[in-house]
Enzyme design. Structure first.
Site, PDB file in Angstrom:
ATOM      1  N   LYS A   1      44.128  35.079  49.066  1.00  0.00           N
ATOM      2  CA  LYS A   1      42.943  35.698  48.476  1.00  0.00           C
ATOM      3  C   LYS A   1      43.232  37.135  48.039  1.00  0.00           C
ATOM      4  O   LYS A   1      42.839  37.555  46.938  1.00  0.00           O
ATOM      5  CB  LYS A   1      41.794  35.679  49.473  1.00  0.00           C
ATOM      6  CG  LYS A   1      40.525  36.310  48.941  1.00  0.00           C
ATOM      7  CD  LYS A   1      39.442  36.357  49.997  1.00  0.00           C
ATOM      8  CE  LYS A   1      38.228  37.124  49.506  1.00  0.00           C
ATOM      9  NZ  LYS A   1      37.184  37.251  50.545  1.00  0.00           N
TER      10      LYS A   1
ATOM     11  N   HIS B   1      33.398  30.897  51.128  1.00  0.00           N
ATOM     12  CA  HIS B   1      32.125  30.666  50.439  1.00  0.00           C
ATOM     13  C   HIS B   1      32.355  30.132  49.027  1.00  0.00           C
ATOM     14  O   HIS B   1      31.655  29.207  48.580  1.00  0.00           O
ATOM     15  CB  HIS B   1      31.331  31.969  50.391  1.00  0.00           C
ATOM     16  CG  HIS B   1      31.173  32.622  51.730  1.00  0.00           C
ATOM     17  ND1 HIS B   1      30.392  32.080  52.726  1.00  0.00           N
ATOM     18  CD2 HIS B   1      31.708  33.750  52.253  1.00  0.00           C
ATOM     19  CE1 HIS B   1      30.437  32.859  53.800  1.00  0.00           C
ATOM     20  NE2 HIS B   1      31.238  33.869  53.537  1.00  0.00           N
TER      21      HIS B   1
END
Length: 260
Positions: A225, A245
């Protein structure tokens, strides 16, 4: 009669059985035995005392160097077209975020003068990486405040590496997890200086996406990420950060698209 707890009764029975076995076979030492009672599997010695269950050796995990660069390489969806459709839908609903405007200009090859704004210095790759590291487990506003505090305390990255006290940790304390983030930032900066001779990551602009991932993933605390954020925001490469998410949202949308 005296009530005996099932556990102690079990231990007593195992101990008695072991003693009888020793007396019958003339053994001076009884090896460990396994007793299964009501689905329980534990090891007991000759005296009936429960011993530590031997740990099962787990298969060695593949090294990061041998692992695939893409964290979700086995998933065919979402396709690039589906990602663009989601982007267009979000832009139509929310509009373009003001905080991402400078990155959009870089993406389009424009400068702030073209938009009539005051010129701003181009963010370096290293600044972007440290900013992204500071944003872990906190909000963007707090991470920006921590980065500003870091730059005020240490005008140059070499000062961060050479400082031996708690200055770095104190400077970023407002961002949370100061000890962990300070150690990772200093280790990353030290590694870059040892490898490149200077603390600079501008050379990453000339590399491909896979090469950038390989370069940055060698540092502790820099995962897929974080690398994707640097690629998208500071290198204007075709990559997208996926957290828990975002992944859940994509899975739901991909499932809905499959229905139609």
């Amino acid at each position: 009669p005296v009530h005996v707890a099932p556990r102690f009764a079990r231990l007593a029975w195992v101990s008695l059985e072991a003693r009888c076995s020793q007396a019958h076979n003339g053994l001076t030492h009884l090896p460990f035995r396994t007793t299964r009672i009501a689905g329980d599997r534990r090891l007991y010695d000759a005296a009936g005392k429960m011993t530590r269950k031997p740990k099962r050796k787990l298969p060695a995990s593949p090294s990061r160097r041998d692992s695939p660069l893409e964290p979700y390489h086995g998933h065919a969806a979402p396709s690039p077209a589906q990602c663009l459709a989601v982007r267009d839908a979000l832009l139509a609903f929310h509009g373009f975020p003001d905080e991402f405007a400078p990155f959009r200009l870089l993406r389009l090859g424009l400068s702030p003068e073209d938009e009539g704004d005051q010129p701003a210095p181009r963010p370096t790759v290293l600044d972007g990486l440290v900013t992204t590291l500071l944003s872990q487990n906190t909000t963007d506003a707090i991470s920006r405040r921590a980065f500003a505090s870091l730059k005020a305390a240490f005008p140059s990255w070499d000062q961060v590496v050479d400082e031996e006290g708690m200055g770095l940790e104190d400077a970023i304390r407002c961002g949370g997890l100061a000890a962990t983030k300070a150690a990772r930032i200093r280790a990353m900066l030290r590694g870059v200086r040892e490898k490149r001779g200077a603390i600079c990551l501008e050379y990453l602009r000339e590399l491909s996406v896979d090469e950038v991932k390989r370069e940055l993933s060698q540092f502790k605390g820099i995962g897929p990420k974080t690398v994707a954020c640097v690629l998208m925001f500071y290198l204007q490469k075709d990559d997208f950060p996926v957290d828990t998410h975002v992944r859940e949202s994509l899975l739901v949308n991909c499932y809905l698209w499959a229905l139609f």
